[in-house]
Motif scaffolding. Structure first.
Motif, PDB file in Angstrom:
ATOM      1  N   GLY A   1       0.792  -1.232   0.000  1.00 17.45           N
ATOM      2  CA  GLY A   1       0.000   0.000   0.000  1.00 17.45           C
ATOM      3  C   GLY A   1       0.817   1.271   0.000  1.00 17.45           C
ATOM      4  N   LEU A   2       1.929   1.295   0.737  1.00 19.01           N
ATOM      5  CA  LEU A   2       2.841   2.437   0.752  1.00 19.01           C
ATOM      6  C   LEU A   2       4.245   1.899   0.522  1.00 19.01           C
ATOM      7  N   GLN A   3       5.079   2.711  -0.110  1.00 22.08           N
ATOM      8  CA  GLN A   3       6.453   2.284  -0.325  1.00 22.08           C
ATOM      9  C   GLN A   3       7.423   3.365   0.118  1.00 22.08           C
ATOM     10  N   TYR A   4       8.595   2.928   0.538  1.00 20.05           N
ATOM     11  CA  TYR A   4       9.649   3.829   0.978  1.00 20.05           C
ATOM     12  C   TYR A   4      10.461   4.295  -0.218  1.00 20.05           C
ATOM     13  N   GLY A   5      11.012   5.492  -0.094  1.00 21.00           N
ATOM     14  CA  GLY A   5      11.909   5.993  -1.112  1.00 21.00           C
ATOM     15  C   GLY A   5      12.972   6.872  -0.497  1.00 21.00           C
ATOM     16  N   MET A   6      14.095   6.960  -1.187  1.00 17.69           N
ATOM     17  CA  MET A   6      15.182   7.844  -0.774  1.00 17.69           C
ATOM     18  C   MET A   6      15.781   8.469  -2.023  1.00 17.69           C
ATOM     19  N   ALA A   7      16.176   9.723  -1.898  1.00 16.27           N
ATOM     20  CA  ALA A   7      16.786  10.430  -3.018  1.00 16.27           C
ATOM     21  C   ALA A   7      17.740  11.480  -2.472  1.00 16.27           C
ATOM     22  N   LEU A   8      18.737  11.819  -3.253  1.00 17.50           N
ATOM     23  CA  LEU A   8      19.646  12.908  -2.890  1.00 17.50           C
ATOM     24  C   LEU A   8      19.137  14.190  -3.520  1.00 17.50           C
ATOM     25  N   GLU A   9      19.122  15.264  -2.735  1.00 19.96           N
ATOM     26  CA  GLU A   9      18.656  16.552  -3.228  1.00 19.96           C
ATOM     27  C   GLU A   9      19.598  17.656  -2.772  1.00 19.96           C
ATOM     28  N   GLU A  10      19.665  18.712  -3.563  1.00 14.74           N
ATOM     29  CA  GLU A  10      20.544  19.844  -3.265  1.00 14.74           C
ATOM     30  C   GLU A  10      19.993  20.756  -2.177  1.00 14.74           C
ATOM     31  N   SER A  11      18.654  20.803  -2.039  1.00 13.73           N
ATOM     32  CA  SER A  11      18.059  21.722  -1.066  1.00 13.73           C
ATOM     33  C   SER A  11      16.756  21.154  -0.526  1.00 13.73           C
ATOM     34  N   ALA A  12      16.305  21.735   0.572  1.00 14.87           N
ATOM     35  CA  ALA A  12      15.054  21.329   1.206  1.00 14.87           C
ATOM     36  C   ALA A  12      13.942  22.300   0.829  1.00 14.87           C
ATOM     37  N   GLU A  13      12.706  21.820   0.893  1.00 14.38           N
ATOM     38  CA  GLU A  13      11.539  22.677   0.693  1.00 14.38           C
ATOM     39  C   GLU A  13      11.209  23.384   2.005  1.00 14.38           C
ATOM     40  N   GLU A  14      10.460  24.471   1.917  1.00 16.23           N
ATOM     41  CA  GLU A  14      10.150  25.283   3.097  1.00 16.23           C
ATOM     42  C   GLU A  14       9.433  24.510   4.199  1.00 16.23           C
ATOM     43  N   ASP A  15       8.536  23.585   3.842  1.00 17.43           N
ATOM     44  CA  ASP A  15       7.769  22.871   4.865  1.00 17.43           C
ATOM     45  C   ASP A  15       8.387  21.527   5.276  1.00 17.43           C
ATOM     46  N   ASP A  16       9.575  21.199   4.765  1.00 19.52           N
ATOM     47  CA  ASP A  16      10.248  19.952   5.122  1.00 19.52           C
ATOM     48  C   ASP A  16      10.724  19.956   6.567  1.00 19.52           C
ATOM     49  N   PHE A  17      10.771  18.776   7.151  1.00 17.27           N
ATOM     50  CA  PHE A  17      11.464  18.570   8.419  1.00 17.27           C
ATOM     51  C   PHE A  17      12.923  18.321   8.061  1.00 17.27           C
ATOM     52  N   THR A  18      13.844  18.986   8.725  1.00 21.78           N
ATOM     53  CA  THR A  18      15.265  18.806   8.454  1.00 21.78           C
ATOM     54  C   THR A  18      15.990  18.473   9.751  1.00 21.78           C
ATOM     55  N   PHE A  19      16.974  17.581   9.651  1.00 19.95           N
ATOM     56  CA  PHE A  19      17.798  17.224  10.795  1.00 19.95           C
ATOM     57  C   PHE A  19      19.070  16.564  10.290  1.00 19.95           C
ATOM     58  N   GLU A  20      20.005  16.342  11.191  1.00 19.30           N
ATOM     59  CA  GLU A  20      21.280  15.750  10.824  1.00 19.30           C
ATOM     60  C   GLU A  20      21.529  14.511  11.665  1.00 19.30           C
ATOM     61  N   ILE A  21      22.045  13.466  11.013  1.00 22.22           N
ATOM     62  CA  ILE A  21      22.401  12.227  11.690  1.00 22.22           C
ATOM     63  C   ILE A  21      23.860  11.930  11.363  1.00 22.22           C
ATOM     64  N   ASP A  22      24.735  12.087  12.328  1.00 22.67           N
ATOM     65  CA  ASP A  22      26.163  11.784  12.154  1.00 22.67           C
ATOM     66  C   ASP A  22      26.738  12.385  10.874  1.00 22.67           C
ATOM     67  N   GLY A  23      26.409  13.630  10.591  1.00 21.12           N
ATOM     68  CA  GLY A  23      26.947  14.326   9.435  1.00 21.12           C
ATOM     69  C   GLY A  23      26.118  14.197   8.171  1.00 21.12           C
ATOM     70  N   VAL A  24      25.060  13.413   8.186  1.00 18.61           N
ATOM     71  CA  VAL A  24      24.164  13.277   7.020  1.00 18.61           C
ATOM     72  C   VAL A  24      22.956  14.176   7.239  1.00 18.61           C
ATOM     73  N   ARG A  25      22.749  15.108   6.317  1.00 19.19           N
ATOM     74  CA  ARG A  25      21.587  15.993   6.401  1.00 19.19           C
ATOM     75  C   ARG A  25      20.380  15.283   5.801  1.00 19.19           C
ATOM     76  N   VAL A  26      19.297  15.214   6.583  1.00 19.48           N
ATOM     77  CA  VAL A  26      18.111  14.457   6.189  1.00 19.48           C
ATOM     78  C   VAL A  26      16.917  15.396   6.087  1.00 19.48           C
ATOM     79  N   ILE A  27      16.070  15.160   5.068  1.00 21.42           N
ATOM     80  CA  ILE A  27      14.825  15.916   4.934  1.00 21.42           C
ATOM     81  C   ILE A  27      13.663  14.938   4.749  1.00 21.42           C
ATOM     82  N   VAL A  28      12.531  15.298   5.358  1.00 17.57           N
ATOM     83  CA  VAL A  28      11.315  14.491   5.267  1.00 17.57           C
ATOM     84  C   VAL A  28      10.146  15.456   5.065  1.00 17.57           C
ATOM     85  N   ASP A  29       9.308  15.184   4.068  1.00 18.94           N
ATOM     86  CA  ASP A  29       8.150  16.042   3.833  1.00 18.94           C
ATOM     87  C   ASP A  29       7.073  15.758   4.886  1.00 18.94           C
ATOM     88  N   PRO A  30       6.142  16.695   5.103  1.00 20.37           N
ATOM     89  CA  PRO A  30       5.108  16.518   6.138  1.00 20.37           C
ATOM     90  C   PRO A  30       4.247  15.271   5.969  1.00 20.37           C
TER      91      PRO A  30
END
Length: 128
Positions: free
Chosen positions: A42-71
């Motif tokens: 029903g739902l699938q996971y995905g990952m992609a590399l992006e140059e920038s985050a969107e305004e409403d994204d959640f952003t955080f860092e894990i051991d030097g990796v910058r992560v973004i997740v949409d709402p």
């Protein structure tokens, strides 16, 4: 952008991801982790590399990796862990998600309890 840590990563996942980002010539990119309708559960996971985050994204860092997740995805991913697993069929990233009530055998799709109507054929062909 909202600052909050929604997911975690194992040390092996961080190491493999940094290697991949270097190989792609994108060592400073963001890792976008997302959920989309589809997959055999029903739902699938995905990952992609992006140059920038969107305004409403959640952003955080894990051991030097910058992560973004949409709402939308944040609803399904909060508390999840990304791991890198080696198996006889090869290695790849996988998501351990406490929000999933059922998962695909290959671990690439899941059901959170109300989205089985979006399920599609599996098509699992290995890790990301």
């Amino acid at each position: 952008m909202q600052q909050t840590t929604l997911i975690t990563m194992t040390p092996e996942a961080v190491r493999r991801l940094k290697e991949f980002m270097d190989e792609q010539g994108m060592p400073d990119a963001y890792l976008r982790v997302f959920v989309a309708p589809g997959g055999c559960s029903g739902l699938q996971y995905g990952m992609a590399l992006e140059e920038s985050a969107e305004e409403d994204d959640f952003t955080f860092e894990i051991d030097g990796v910058r992560v973004i997740v949409d709402p939308f995805s944040a609803t399904y991913l909060e508390g999840a862990e990304i791991d890198y697993v080696n198996s006889l069929m090869g290695g790849g990233f996988t998501v351990h998600n406490p929000n999933a009530v059922a998962t695909c055998a290959c671990g690439h799709s899941f059901d959170a309890g109300g989205n089985a109507g979006t399920a599609q054929g599996c098509g699992c062909g290995g890790g990301w």
